[in-house]
Motif scaffolding. Structure first.
Motif, mmCIF file in Angstrom:
data_model
loop_
_atom_site.group_PDB
_atom_site.id
_atom_site.type_symbol
_atom_site.label_atom_id
_atom_site.label_comp_id
_atom_site.label_asym_id
_atom_site.label_seq_id
_atom_site.Cartn_x
_atom_site.Cartn_y
_atom_site.Cartn_z
ATOM 1 N N ASP A 26 8.623 2.411 -2.382
ATOM 2 C CA ASP A 26 8.630 1.036 -1.891
ATOM 3 C C ASP A 26 9.986 0.639 -1.317
ATOM 4 O O ASP A 26 11.014 0.881 -1.924
ATOM 5 N N THR B 37 0.819 -1.205 0.000
ATOM 6 C CA THR B 37 0.000 0.000 0.000
ATOM 7 C C THR B 37 0.858 1.263 0.000
ATOM 8 O O THR B 37 0.346 2.354 -0.023
ATOM 9 N N TRP C 273 2.886 2.598 -2.229
ATOM 10 C CA TRP C 273 3.310 3.217 -3.482
ATOM 11 C C TRP C 273 2.770 4.635 -3.565
ATOM 12 O O TRP C 273 1.636 4.874 -3.172
ATOM 13 N N ARG D 70 4.753 10.428 -14.701
ATOM 14 C CA ARG D 70 4.252 9.882 -13.441
ATOM 15 C C ARG D 70 5.400 9.123 -12.803
ATOM 16 O O ARG D 70 5.821 8.098 -13.309
ATOM 17 N N ARG D 71 5.918 9.639 -11.736
ATOM 18 C CA ARG D 71 7.061 8.995 -11.087
ATOM 19 C C ARG D 71 6.569 8.123 -9.938
ATOM 20 O O ARG D 71 5.856 8.590 -9.058
ATOM 21 N N LEU D 72 7.003 6.854 -9.981
ATOM 22 C CA LEU D 72 6.609 5.910 -8.949
ATOM 23 C C LEU D 72 7.683 5.900 -7.874
ATOM 24 O O LEU D 72 8.866 5.867 -8.171
ATOM 25 N N SER D 73 7.268 5.928 -6.624
ATOM 26 C CA SER D 73 8.277 5.858 -5.565
ATOM 27 C C SER D 73 7.653 5.276 -4.306
ATOM 28 O O SER D 73 6.449 5.035 -4.249
ATOM 29 N N VAL E 269 2.504 7.915 -6.491
ATOM 30 C CA VAL E 269 2.747 8.361 -7.858
ATOM 31 C C VAL E 269 2.648 9.873 -7.862
ATOM 32 O O VAL E 269 1.678 10.435 -7.358
ATOM 33 N N GLU F 6 12.706 -1.547 -3.302
ATOM 34 C CA GLU F 6 12.962 -1.013 -4.617
ATOM 35 C C GLU F 6 14.240 -1.543 -5.276
ATOM 36 O O GLU F 6 14.360 -1.558 -6.475
ATOM 37 N N GLU G 179 4.707 3.952 -16.606
ATOM 38 C CA GLU G 179 3.618 4.525 -17.409
ATOM 39 C C GLU G 179 3.126 3.535 -18.470
ATOM 40 O O GLU G 179 1.930 3.488 -18.777
ATOM 41 N N ASN H 291 10.974 4.077 -13.305
ATOM 42 C CA ASN H 291 10.907 5.466 -13.786
ATOM 43 C C ASN H 291 11.822 5.727 -14.971
ATOM 44 O O ASN H 291 12.066 6.866 -15.334
#
Lengths: 357, 239
Positions: free
Chosen positions: A350, A7, A9, A345-348, A11, A353, B97, B132
């Motif tokens: 976790d 849960t 994550w 959209r940057r995922l971060s 964006v 990683e 994406e 990313n």
């Protein structure tokens, strides 16, 4: 599929730079909005030109840079928007400002049959197709005797003198009639430009914008994951036509005189617009903003040199395309990594990683 | 019950009959391997199933519904996910994406409802470290993984894998097979076209052999690989 529930994550698209920029941009818009109170009338007219060209450039950029629809027929929508506005004023006795809306609607309506025919064509054929449509519309409008036929006509003085808000500006701030007209059209151009940039940015950050980017990168693969490419392109084409039509109508409220050759000019409303987008940086929102400023500076400094002016523009366009295909903004952002309108959209977030290959 | 069923499906390009009377069922949760020499009509078979090519005759049923005339996008939405033989990533979008597009459009859901799931799929397929990064900069293995991950993001009920292990090194191939095994163990039905036989047989429960557009054998991998006809045609061994 069963997968470990995670849960944590997040964006994010906004960056610190972009947030600061948003604040600065808001200040700039306020400063611009107050320009009529401290700037000369000629500066207001220059700003009007820059803002309306910016609207046209953002529209073309959305079409060509994001939807891959390289149109050279945008003058069709400028022209039909302008003529619809004139029609509203002369034939229906509408206020010019109300009639501007008519321009946008007329352009969007024209875009429906245009899309129907030109979307069957690809690449260069699409480009030529849009140009052909624009020529057909120009020749047809030139037959419209009530609006001056081939020689054109002017907005009736009564209509421009009684334009909505004019009296208020004259009484409150002591503007002269002609200056007040410029102020009103300038404010509308500012609103249109800000709204256009805002709408384009919002679209690009939305789900539809992501689908649009996927279609641009690989239409085949986009279809295979459920993106309706045709639908997205049609939406973009129709909305661009609407915005272009509004801009066309607004430009001709300020000019107050129209002719088919001027309103459907491929040089003024498409070639210059392409130049602006290409030198600024296609496929970015910042590009057309930089491009329109460069274009304006060149036009001002070179307009005395006759056809040399066009030669220099062409040469510069070629040089940029060869050595900086992503335009001036592309050069800048490659070196600095700065984006004023980020859409990634940057995922971060976790902890695992580092796993992965 | 069969989740996907082809009944007497045929396709010809002019005089060239690329699919002839193909009939087979895929059970729910099953992994079916498809083998055959180059030009046997394997990729064509996928294009017929996904609807990218219309069939000339025959009938395709998916989830108990006749989808023979259903357009490709709708088949994707109803649960057919595919990977391409040559990876086709959205090059200028990031890996994450790429998955969000598939998750959001493939399921008609807003982005924020699929982003967690997309991130989890990236973990599962070993791509999370590249989340990313722009997809255009990925290596071949990463692109193949992305094909798989993106197809999974559409929440398919049947996954069609087209030569996903081709061109990889032995080690890379092992890693990918492990991922596919994991996906299959989660209950995913799979049809997998592959030339790398040991990869295929480590997942597939049944093999289907195509030659000149015809099904020349379908059944247990050992039986198929030991049949004389298959060895002759497919492996080119003189018996």
């Amino acid at each position: 599929m069963t997968m470990p529930a995670q849960t944590n994550w997040t964006v994010e698209t906004r960056t610190r730079t972009s947030t600061i920029f948003l604040g600065l941009a808001a200040v700039l818009v306020v400063v611009l909005a107050l320009a009529p109170f401290y700037a000369s009338r000629s500066l207001i007219q220059d700003l009007f030109f820059i803002l309306t060209m910016l609207v046209l450039a953002q529209g073309w950029n959305l079409l060509a840079g994001y939807a891959g629809l390289v149109s050279v027929g945008q003058q069709a929508f400028v022209g039909i928007g302008a003529y619809a506005m004139f029609g509203g004023v002369i034939l229906l006795d509408l206020d010019p400002l109300v009639s501007i809306a008519l321009g946008g609607i007329a352009a969007a309506l024209l875009a429906i049959p245009t899309a129907f025919f030109t979307f069957r064509l690809q690449g260069a054929y699409f480009a030529i197709g849009t140009w052909v449509v624009a020529e057909i519309v120009r020749l047809t409008v030139a037959q419209w005797k009530a609006l001056g036929g081939g020689t054109g006509t002017s907005l009736p003085r009564s209509a421009t003198r009684e334009m909505f808000g004019l009296e208020f500006l004259k009484d409150t701030f002591g503007f002269k009639t002609s200056a007040a007209t410029d102020v009103i059209t300038f404010w509308l151009a500012l609103v249109l430009a800000v709204v256009t940039v805002g709408v384009v940015y919002r679209l690009l950050r939305s789900r539809q914008g992501l689908g649009l980017a996927a279609v641009r990168d690989n239409q085949n693969a986009a279809r295979s994951v459920g993106v309706d490419a045709q639908r997205i392109k049609t939406i973009v084409y129709l909305s661009t036509a609407f915005i272009t039509g509004l801009a066309g109508a607004l430009i001709y409220v300020q000019k107050a005189r129209i002719s088919p050759d001027a309103a459907f000019s491929v040089l003024d409303w498409t070639a210059y617009v392409i130049f602006i987008v290409v030198i600024g940086g296609i496929g970015t929102i910042e590009g057309p903003i930089i491009g329109v400023l460069v274009f304006f500076a060149l036009q001002n400094s070179l307009s005395g040199y006759g056809s040399w002016y066009l030669l220099v523009l062409g040469l510069l366009g070629i040089v940029i395309m060869l050595f900086a295909p992503r335009g001036l903004w592309g050069l800048f952002t490659d070196r600095t990594g700065i984006e004023l309108f980020p859409i990634r959209r940057r995922l971060s977030g976790d902890p695992n990683e580092k796993s992965g290959g | 019950m069969a989740i996907l069923a082809l009944d007497n499906v045929s396709k010809a390009f002019g005089a060239l009959r690329v699919s002839q009377h193909i009939t087979f069922d895929l059970a729910e949760g099953e992994a079916l391997g498809v083998i055959g020499p180059n030009g046997a009509g394997k990729s064509t078979l996928f294009n017929l199933i996904t609807g990218n090519l219309p069939v000339d005759e025959g009938r395709i049923e998916f989830l108990g519904r006749d989808v023979t005339q259903v357009p490709p996008m709708e088949r994707c939405l109803s649960g057919l996910g595919r990977t391409f033989q040559i990876p086709q990533p959205f090059e200028k979008l990031t890996v994450f994406e790429n998955l969000v597009v598939a998750g959001a459009f493939g399921n008609r859901l807003p982005e924020n409802e699929v982003s967690d799931e997309c991130a989890d799929i990236l973990v599962e397929t070993g791509l999370i470290g590249k989340a990313n990064e722009v997809a255009g900069r990925l290596s071949l293995l990463e692109r193949k993984r992305l094909e798989l991950a993106r197809a999974m993001a559409t929440r398919p009920k049947v996954l069609l894998l087209d030569e996903i292990a081709g061109g990889l090194t032995e080690g890379e191939c092992h890693a990918l097979v492990a991922t596919i095994q994991k996906v299959h163990a989660g209950g995913m039905s799979i049809i997998w076209i592959e030339h790398v036989l040991h990869a295929l047989t480590s997942v597939a429960e049944r093999l289907l052999v195509l030659d000149f557009g015809k099904v020349i054998g379908i059944g247990d991998p050992d039986t198929i690989m030991n049949s004389q006809e298959v060895r002759e045609i497919y492996l080119g061994i003189d018996v």
